[in-house]
Design a protein around this motif. Structure first.
Motif, PDB file in Angstrom:
ATOM      1  N   PRO A 626       6.288 135.515 -46.472  1.00 53.06           N
ATOM      2  CA  PRO A 626       5.531 134.492 -47.205  1.00 53.06           C
ATOM      3  C   PRO A 626       5.867 134.458 -48.689  1.00 53.06           C
ATOM      4  CG  PRO A 626       4.076 135.858 -45.852  1.00 53.06           C
ATOM      5  CD  PRO A 626       5.406 136.532 -45.872  1.00 53.06           C
ATOM      6  N   ALA A 627       6.342 135.570 -49.232  1.00 50.77           N
ATOM      7  CA  ALA A 627       6.642 135.620 -50.663  1.00 50.77           C
ATOM      8  C   ALA A 627       7.871 134.813 -51.028  1.00 50.77           C
ATOM      9  CB  ALA A 627       6.816 137.072 -51.107  1.00 50.77           C
ATOM     10  N   THR A 628       8.792 134.661 -50.085  1.00 48.35           N
ATOM     11  CA  THR A 628      10.051 133.966 -50.375  1.00 48.35           C
ATOM     12  C   THR A 628      10.325 132.794 -49.446  1.00 48.35           C
ATOM     13  OG1 THR A 628      11.320 135.423 -48.918  1.00 48.35           O
ATOM     14  CG2 THR A 628      11.061 136.121 -51.223  1.00 48.35           C
ATOM     15  N   GLY A 629       9.604 132.724 -48.320  1.00 45.54           N
ATOM     16  CA  GLY A 629       9.881 131.698 -47.319  1.00 45.54           C
ATOM     17  C   GLY A 629      11.067 132.034 -46.438  1.00 45.54           C
ATOM     18  N   THR A 630      11.661 133.188 -46.632  1.00 50.08           N
ATOM     19  CA  THR A 630      12.836 133.584 -45.850  1.00 50.08           C
ATOM     20  C   THR A 630      12.457 133.835 -44.388  1.00 50.08           C
ATOM     21  OG1 THR A 630      13.802 134.604 -47.803  1.00 50.08           O
ATOM     22  CG2 THR A 630      14.713 135.256 -45.665  1.00 50.08           C
ATOM     23  N   ILE A 631      13.331 133.377 -43.496  1.00 45.13           N
ATOM     24  CA  ILE A 631      13.103 133.536 -42.060  1.00 45.13           C
ATOM     25  C   ILE A 631      14.215 134.401 -41.470  1.00 45.13           C
ATOM     26  CG2 ILE A 631      13.040 132.339 -39.836  1.00 45.13           C
ATOM     27  CD1 ILE A 631      11.862 129.937 -41.396  1.00 45.13           C
ATOM     28  N   LYS A 632      13.815 135.372 -40.687  1.00 42.84           N
ATOM     29  CA  LYS A 632      14.767 136.218 -39.974  1.00 42.84           C
ATOM     30  C   LYS A 632      14.495 136.111 -38.486  1.00 42.84           C
ATOM     31  CE  LYS A 632      16.381 141.009 -39.528  1.00 42.84           C
ATOM     32  NZ  LYS A 632      16.159 142.422 -39.955  1.00 42.84           N
ATOM     33  N   ILE A 744      -0.988 125.847 -40.512  1.00 41.24           N
ATOM     34  CA  ILE A 744       0.061 124.873 -40.813  1.00 41.24           C
ATOM     35  C   ILE A 744       0.700 124.492 -39.484  1.00 41.24           C
ATOM     36  CG2 ILE A 744       2.298 124.507 -41.944  1.00 41.24           C
ATOM     37  CD1 ILE A 744       1.392 126.631 -44.027  1.00 41.24           C
ATOM     38  N   ASP A 745       0.618 123.216 -39.108  1.00 41.38           N
ATOM     39  CA  ASP A 745       1.065 122.824 -37.761  1.00 41.38           C
ATOM     40  C   ASP A 745       2.358 122.019 -37.760  1.00 41.38           C
ATOM     41  OD1 ASP A 745       0.255 120.404 -38.775  1.00 41.38           O
ATOM     42  OD2 ASP A 745      -1.155 119.944 -37.160  1.00 41.38           O
ATOM     43  N   HIS A 746       3.018 121.912 -38.902  1.00 37.94           N
ATOM     44  CA  HIS A 746       4.234 121.103 -38.911  1.00 37.94           C
ATOM     45  C   HIS A 746       5.180 121.561 -40.014  1.00 37.94           C
ATOM     46  CE1 HIS A 746       6.948 117.713 -38.515  1.00 37.94           C
ATOM     47  NE2 HIS A 746       6.866 117.508 -39.818  1.00 37.94           N
ATOM     48  N   ILE A 747       6.451 121.573 -39.670  1.00 38.22           N
ATOM     49  CA  ILE A 747       7.521 121.704 -40.658  1.00 38.22           C
ATOM     50  C   ILE A 747       8.741 121.029 -40.066  1.00 38.22           C
ATOM     51  CG2 ILE A 747       8.483 123.921 -39.866  1.00 38.22           C
ATOM     52  CD1 ILE A 747       8.619 124.624 -42.943  1.00 38.22           C
ATOM     53  N   ASP A 748       9.492 120.311 -40.877  1.00 45.51           N
ATOM     54  CA  ASP A 748      10.687 119.634 -40.390  1.00 45.51           C
ATOM     55  C   ASP A 748      11.915 120.512 -40.567  1.00 45.51           C
ATOM     56  OD1 ASP A 748      10.228 117.089 -39.217  1.00 45.51           O
ATOM     57  OD2 ASP A 748       9.694 116.250 -41.163  1.00 45.51           O
ATOM     58  N   MET A 749      12.901 120.249 -39.730  1.00 49.68           N
ATOM     59  CA  MET A 749      14.208 120.883 -39.935  1.00 49.68           C
ATOM     60  C   MET A 749      14.873 120.260 -41.160  1.00 49.68           C
ATOM     61  SD  MET A 749      15.864 121.286 -36.114  1.00 49.68           S
ATOM     62  CE  MET A 749      15.987 119.538 -35.711  1.00 49.68           C
ATOM     63  N   PRO A 750      15.701 121.019 -41.850  1.00 47.60           N
ATOM     64  CA  PRO A 750      15.873 122.463 -41.712  1.00 47.60           C
ATOM     65  C   PRO A 750      14.724 123.203 -42.382  1.00 47.60           C
ATOM     66  CG  PRO A 750      17.283 121.653 -43.481  1.00 47.60           C
ATOM     67  CD  PRO A 750      16.618 120.440 -42.870  1.00 47.60           C
ATOM     68  N   ALA A 751      14.230 124.217 -41.708  1.00 44.25           N
ATOM     69  CA  ALA A 751      13.128 125.021 -42.238  1.00 44.25           C
ATOM     70  C   ALA A 751      13.706 126.036 -43.221  1.00 44.25           C
ATOM     71  CB  ALA A 751      12.381 125.713 -41.102  1.00 44.25           C
ATOM     72  N   GLU A 754      12.802 127.399 -49.044  1.00 46.78           N
ATOM     73  CA  GLU A 754      12.051 126.572 -49.991  1.00 46.78           C
ATOM     74  C   GLU A 754      10.947 125.794 -49.281  1.00 46.78           C
ATOM     75  OE1 GLU A 754      12.965 123.253 -53.446  1.00 46.78           O
ATOM     76  OE2 GLU A 754      14.162 123.256 -51.602  1.00 46.78           O
ATOM     77  N   ARG A 755      11.288 125.154 -48.160  1.00 48.71           N
ATOM     78  CA  ARG A 755      10.286 124.370 -47.435  1.00 48.71           C
ATOM     79  C   ARG A 755       9.154 125.246 -46.910  1.00 48.71           C
ATOM     80  NH1 ARG A 755      13.449 119.766 -43.777  1.00 48.71           N
ATOM     81  NH2 ARG A 755      13.922 118.377 -45.527  1.00 48.71           N
ATOM     82  N   VAL A 756       9.508 126.386 -46.383  1.00 49.09           N
ATOM     83  CA  VAL A 756       8.488 127.287 -45.840  1.00 49.09           C
ATOM     84  C   VAL A 756       7.598 127.802 -46.970  1.00 49.09           C
ATOM     85  CG1 VAL A 756       8.112 129.469 -44.636  1.00 49.09           C
ATOM     86  CG2 VAL A 756       9.923 127.909 -43.870  1.00 49.09           C
ATOM     87  N   TRP A 757       8.205 128.202 -48.067  1.00 48.81           N
ATOM     88  CA  TRP A 757       7.444 128.720 -49.213  1.00 48.81           C
ATOM     89  C   TRP A 757       6.502 127.651 -49.758  1.00 48.81           C
ATOM     90  CZ3 TRP A 757       6.886 127.538 -54.375  1.00 48.81           C
ATOM     91  CH2 TRP A 757       6.321 128.529 -55.197  1.00 48.81           C
ATOM     92  N   ILE A 758       6.990 126.420 -49.870  1.00 50.58           N
ATOM     93  CA  ILE A 758       6.148 125.327 -50.369  1.00 50.58           C
ATOM     94  C   ILE A 758       4.964 125.087 -49.434  1.00 50.58           C
ATOM     95  CG2 ILE A 758       6.074 122.818 -50.723  1.00 50.58           C
ATOM     96  CD1 ILE A 758       8.907 123.044 -51.892  1.00 50.58           C
ATOM     97  N   ALA A 759       5.233 125.079 -48.125  1.00 51.96           N
ATOM     98  CA  ALA A 759       4.155 124.846 -47.161  1.00 51.96           C
ATOM     99  C   ALA A 759       3.076 125.913 -47.272  1.00 51.96           C
ATOM    100  CB  ALA A 759       4.730 124.811 -45.741  1.00 51.96           C
ATOM    101  N   ILE A 760       3.501 127.174 -47.380  1.00 52.07           N
ATOM    102  CA  ILE A 760       2.529 128.273 -47.481  1.00 52.07           C
ATOM    103  C   ILE A 760       1.748 128.172 -48.786  1.00 52.07           C
ATOM    104  CG2 ILE A 760       2.298 130.782 -47.710  1.00 52.07           C
ATOM    105  CD1 ILE A 760       4.711 131.021 -45.782  1.00 52.07           C
ATOM    106  N   ASN A 761       2.430 127.875 -49.875  1.00 54.58           N
ATOM    107  CA  ASN A 761       1.756 127.827 -51.170  1.00 54.58           C
ATOM    108  C   ASN A 761       0.857 126.605 -51.317  1.00 54.58           C
ATOM    109  OD1 ASN A 761       2.627 130.044 -53.358  1.00 54.58           O
ATOM    110  ND2 ASN A 761       4.261 129.766 -51.849  1.00 54.58           N
ATOM    111  N   GLU A 762       1.221 125.501 -50.656  1.00 56.15           N
ATOM    112  CA  GLU A 762       0.311 124.355 -50.640  1.00 56.15           C
ATOM    113  C   GLU A 762      -0.968 124.712 -49.870  1.00 56.15           C
ATOM    114  OE1 GLU A 762       2.366 120.956 -49.161  1.00 56.15           O
ATOM    115  OE2 GLU A 762       3.273 120.472 -51.103  1.00 56.15           O
TER     116      GLU A 762
END
Length: 769
Positions: A626-632, A744-751, A754-762
Motif C-alpha cells: 500500500p505504501a508504493t502501490g507495487t504489485i508482486k 475498492i471494487d474497481h481498477i482498470d488495466m494497467p494496474a 501509481e494507479r493502485v497507490w492513488i486508489a488506496i490514498n483516495e
C-alpha cells in the motif's frame, strides 16, 4: 496397448528449431542482403491530423537518392483492403491509401517513400523533403470520439462511427432484467497495446525484368495471403508475377499477418529501378506504423436471481479502429462479442457493438483477437456479481457454469461448445493453489504491512477457424520425409510439432522430418498462421497426408516384399511384414527402379467450420504494497483443457508466453496518446513498459484435457490461451485484495503502482474527511 512412439504425439520432444537459432545461424529477413540492394525509408507524419503539401525536388537531387515516391506517384495502386464486412448491416470503410494524399490522420501516417544507395543517404533525403503542415483538430479515445461536436476523423462518418449494431436478443434480455433480483454492472477499459515482437518488420524486394517478376522476402505470418492481397488488391498484377518467401520470423502475435504499405511501395520501387530494395523498421516505426491491439471500452451488466443464477447479460462495447481499417480490424470487437457469455449458462444476451474512428494507429488482431477482450469483460463481471450477492467467486462460477451433460451447448450468441468440464479445471486450480489456506496467507501478509489478493478467471475461446489448409508429405530419395504446408511458424515450434505427427505413423526421429513453409513458389496454397489454427487445422492435414503416403508406400513395398499390403506395418522408417524380420527401408523404397513418383507423396486438405473451444482456469495470487502501490505475483496456477497435448514442452512454452503477455497488459502496458494533439506519448520503450522475467511468477501449469469432438485429432488450439485467461485473473486478484481491505471494487488495466497507490490514498482521504 502399444508403447508410445519415442518422438510421437504426446512426447516432450525438444524443439528441433532451437539448435540453429541458439548458434546464431537463424536466417531472418534483415539477414538477407542481396548485392547492391538499395535502402528504403518512410517519411511519416508528426501530426495526428493535418493537411499538407509536399515538395521533394531538393531531396531527389541529393547524392545517392534513387527514387522518392509520393501519393501522386502511386495513384494507380489500390488501397489496403479490409477483409471483413457485416452480412446483415454492410458498411463502407474509408480508403486506406498506400500513401496518404493531402491529409494525414494519425501520427506516423505515411506520406513519402525514399530509396537511396545507403541508409544514411535515405535519412538525408527524408530531412530534405519540404512539407508544409496545416494542423487540424484531432481526437483520440473512443469515449472522446463519440462525444457531440468531437472532431471527425472522416467527414462522411458522423460521430466517428463505422457501424453500430446489436448481437443477441434485446427484448428477451430486457425482460429478464425487469425480473431480476439484483443487477451487477461494470465499466472497464481494455487498453491499447503494442505487439512487441522481437524482430521488427522487414522486407527485401527483387525484380526480374526478363520475367517481369517480383520476389518479396518478408517476415510475415503467411506468404500466400500476403501475396494475394498485394497482387489482387493493391498492385493489380497476376499472383504468378510475385513470389513471397518468409524466412525465420521472430514473433508475430497477429500483427505480422497483414499487408503493410512498405511492401507495395517496395514492389513499385524494385520494378521502376530494376534493382533490389531493402527496408527494415526501427522500433519507433514499429510503434507508429504497425497495427496495434485491444483498445475497447465496455459497459456490462448481469441480471441475477436471488440464488446467484445468471438470468441475462447486456453489454455496450466500443472498439477503437484507429484512423483506417486494418485487414480484419472491425471483425475483432464484433467477433469477440460473440464470446462474451464465456463458460456460463446465460439464456438471454444482448450486446451493442460500435466501431469508432480515432486519430491513431489502426487496430487489428493481437494474440487472441477479441477473445481476450471478451474473457476480461465476463470474468470481471462475474466477480462483480459475487460481490453484489456476497458469494465467493468460485461458488458463483460453479453455480452458473455450463454442465458437462449439457454439451454440446449452443450459447446465446450461436457458438457451440462441444466438450469440456469447466468446474473440474476450476476445482483443480484451487487445489493446487491451496485456496482454502489463503486467509492465513493474507493474515500473515497484513502483519508485514502488505495486502494479499487472490483471483480467478475461467475462460473459453474459439480458434482454428482460419479456413482450409493443405499439407503435402513426400518421401525423399534418402528415405527422409518432407512436409510442405502453408502455415507459417513465428516461434511456435512447427518444425517439431509436425515432425511428431509424422513420427507417430512412421517412427522417424525429428531430424529425418523436414518442414517447408513460407514460399509461394514451393507450396501451392496456404492460410498462414493465426487464430491458433496451425495444429487444429494444419496438424490434421499433416496427419492425414502422412497416412495417405503410408498407404502408398505399403503398396510399393508389397511388390518389393512379395506380400499383401494388408500384412505390412510401418516402423522406424521401414516397412516390415508383420511378425517377421523381412523389411525394406524408406530409402530403398525411394530408390526402387521404376518407382511411380505419385506413390512417393501424400496430400490432404482440411477446414474446420465448427472451430475448437479451448478453456481453462487461471488463478493468481498477488501481494500489494500500500505504501508504493507495487504489485508482486506470488502464486500463479493454470489448468487448461486443450483436448489433447501434442508436445508438453511446446505447450508449456506457449502458455507461459501468452500468460506473460497478459500479465504485461494487466500491470504495465498501455499506448497513450495526447488528449489534445493526438501525439503518441508512448512511442518508445522508454515510455512503454514491457514485462521482464522478474515480473513474472513461477507458473504452475497442468492440463485437464477433454478431447475435442469436432476435431479429428481431438485437439483444441493453444497458442493464444495464455493471453486470454491471464488479464482477468490478475486484475480480479488485485481487486479482491483492494475490496477486502479498502472496499475498492474497481481498477482498470494497467494496474500500475501509481494507479493502485492513488486508489488506496483516495480511499484514505475519503475516510479521513
Amino acid at each position: 496397448m502399444a508403447a508410445p512412439i519415442k518422438f510421437g504425439v504426446g512426447q516432450s520432444v525438444l524443439r528441433k528449431e532451437d539448435d540453429v537459432l541458439i548458434r546464431g545461424k537463424g536466417r531472418y529477413t534483415d539477414d538477407y542482403a542481396p548485392h547492391a540492394a538499395l535502402r528504403c525509408l518512410m517519411l511519416r507524419s508528426p501530426h495526428a491530423h493535418a493537411k499538407y503539401t509536399i515538395d521533394v525536388s531538393r531531396a531527389r537531387a541529393l547524392p545517392g537518392v534513387a527514387l522518392i515516391l509520393t501519393a501522386d506517384d502511386v495513384g494507380d495502386l489500390g488501397n489496403l483492403p479490409c477483409l471483413f464486412n457485416l452480412e446483415t448491416d454492410p458498411f463502407t470503410g474509408p480508403p486506406y491509401p498506400i500513401l496518404a494524399k493531402d491529409e494525414v490522420r494519425h501520427v506516423g501516417d505515411a506520406i513519402a517513400f525514399v530509396v537511396a544507395e545507403t541508409i544514411d543517404q535515405a535519412r538525408d533525403a527524408i530531412e530534405a523533403i519540404d512539407v508544409k503542415w496545416t494542423p487540424l483538430p484531432a481526437v483520440t479515445g473512443v469515449v472522446n470520439a463519440v462525444k457531440q461536436g468531437a472532431p471527425l476523423v472522416w467527414a462522411d462518418k458522423p460521430g466517428n462511427v463505422l457501424f453500430d449494431v446489436s448481437i443477441g436478443d434485446k427484448a428477451a434480455t430486457e425482460a429478464a432484467f425487469a425480473k431480476a433480483h439484483a443487477v451487477a454492472e461494470i465499466s472497464i477499459v481494455n487498453p491499447r497495446v503494442v505487439a512487441s515482437f522481437m524482430e521488427t518488420r522487414a522486407a527485401v524486394c527483387e525484380y526480374d525484368a526478363k520475367r517481369d517478376h517480383l520476389t518479396l522476402t518478408v517476415g510475415s505470418q503467411g506468404s500466400h495471403r500476403l501475396r494475394d492481397i498485394l497482387c489482387q488488391n493493391v498492385l493489380n498484377i497476376p499472383t504468378d508475377k510475385m513470389r513471397v518467401i518468409c524466412p525465420d520470423v521472430g514473433g508475430g502475435f497477429g500483427t505480422k499477418l497483414f499487408p503493410y504499405r512498405e511492401y507495395a511501395l517496395m514492389a513499385v520501387a524494385a520494378r521502376k529501378l530494376k534493382k533490389a530494395v531493402k527496408w527494415a523498421a526501427d522500433r519507433s516505426e514499429h510503434f507508429m506504423g504497425d497495427a496495434q491491439g485491444r483498445d475497447n471500452v465496455t459497459t456490462a451488466k448481469m441480471a441475477l436471481a436471488e440464488d446467484g443464477k445468471f438470468l441475462a447479460m447486456d453489454c455496450d462495447l466500443m472498439g477503437d479502429m484507429g484512423a483506417y481499417l486494418s485487414t480484419f480490424g472491425p471483425y475483432i470487437p464484433h467477433g469477440g462479442a460473440g464470446m462474451l457469455p464465456g463458460l456460463y449458462d446465460i439464456q438471454a444476451f444482448h450486446c451493442r457493438v460500435r466501431t469508432i474512428f480515432t486519430n491513431s494507429v489502426p487496430v487489428d488482431a493481437y494474440r487472441g483477437a477479441g477473445r481476450p477482450e471478451a474473457a476480461y469483460v465476463i470474468e470481471r463481471l462475474v466477480d462483480a456479481c459475487a460481490r453484489k450477492l456476497d458469494m465467493t467467486p468460485d461458488a458463483i462460477r460453479r453455480k452458473n457454469f455450463i454442465q458437462p451433460k449439457a454439451l454440446p451447448y449452443k450459447t446465446a450468441t450461436g457458438k457451440i461448445y462441444d466438450s469440456g468440464d469447466f468446474a473440474a479445471h476450476l476445482k483443480r486450480a484451487m487445489e493446487i493453489a491451496n485456496w482454502k489456506e489463503f486467509p492465513k496467507r493474507a493474515k500473515a501478509a497484513k502483519k508485514q504491512g502488505l495486502v494479499r489478493g487472490i483471483g480467478l478467471a475461467s475462460y473459453v475461446e474459439i480458434c482454428g477457424v482460419m479456413g482450409e489448409e493443405t499439407a503435402n508429405v513426400r518421401l525423399d530419395p534418402n528415405g527422409d520425409v518432407t512436409v510442405l504446408i502453408g502455415t507459417q511458424s513465428s516461434g511456435q515450434g512447427h518444425q517439431t510439432a509436425y515432425a511428431q505427427i509424422v513420427a507417430e505413423q512412421f517412427g522417424l526421429p525429428p531430424e529425418r522430418v523436414h518442414i517447408r513453409q513460407g514460399d509461394t513458389d514451393e507450396i501451392a496454397t496456404g492460410l498462414g498462421t493465426g487464430g491458433s489454427a496451425s495444429i487444429p487445422t494444419g496438424g490434421v492435414c499433416v496427419e492425414r497426408a502422412t497416412g495417405e503416403l503410408g498407404k502408398k508406400l505399403k503398396e510399393v513395398a508389397a511388390q518389393a516384399l512379395e506380400a499383401s499390403a494388408g500384412d505390412l506395418e510401418i516402423s522406424a522408417g521401414a516397412i516390415r511384414i508383420a511378425g517377421t524380420d523381412r523389411t525394406i527401408s524408406f530409402a530403398d523404397l525411394a530408390k526402387r527402379p521404376g518407382a511411380d513418383p505419385s506413390k512417393m507423396n501424400g496430400s490432404a486438405t482440411f477446414a474446420s467450420a465448427d472451430g475448437t473451444y479451448p478453456n481453462g482456469t487461471h488463478l493468481a495470487e498477488v501481494e500489494i504494497d500500500p505504501a508504493t502501490g507495487t504489485i508482486k505475483i506470488v502464486n500463479y496456477v493454470i489448468v487448461d483443457d486443450f483436448g489433447k497435448t501434442l508436445n508438453p514442452l511446446l505447450l508449456a512454452g506457449q502458455v507461459h508466453g501468452g500468460a506473460m503477455q497478459g500479465i504485461g497488459q494487466a500491470l504495465m502496458e498501455q499506448v497513450i496518446y495526447g488528449a489534445g494533439d493526438g501525439q503518441l506519448v508512448t512511442g518508445t520503450y522508454m515510455d512503454y513498459a514491457l514485462p521482464r522475467a522478474a515480473d513474472g511468477p513461477a507458473f504452475v501449469f497442468e492440463t485437464h484435457n477433454v478431447p475435442c469432438k469436432t476435431n479429428p485429432l481431438g485437439v483444441k488450439g493453444a497458442g493464444e490461451a495464455g493471453a486470454i485467461g491471464s488479464c482477468p485473473a490478475i486484475v480480479n486478484a488485485i481487486v479482491e485484495g483492494l475490496w477486502r481491505e479498502y472496499k475498492i471494487d474497481h481498477i482498470d488495466m494497467p494496474a500500475t503502482p501509481e494507479r493502485v497507490w492513488i486508489a488506496i490514498n483516495e480511499h484514505h482521504r475519503r475516510h479521513s474527511l
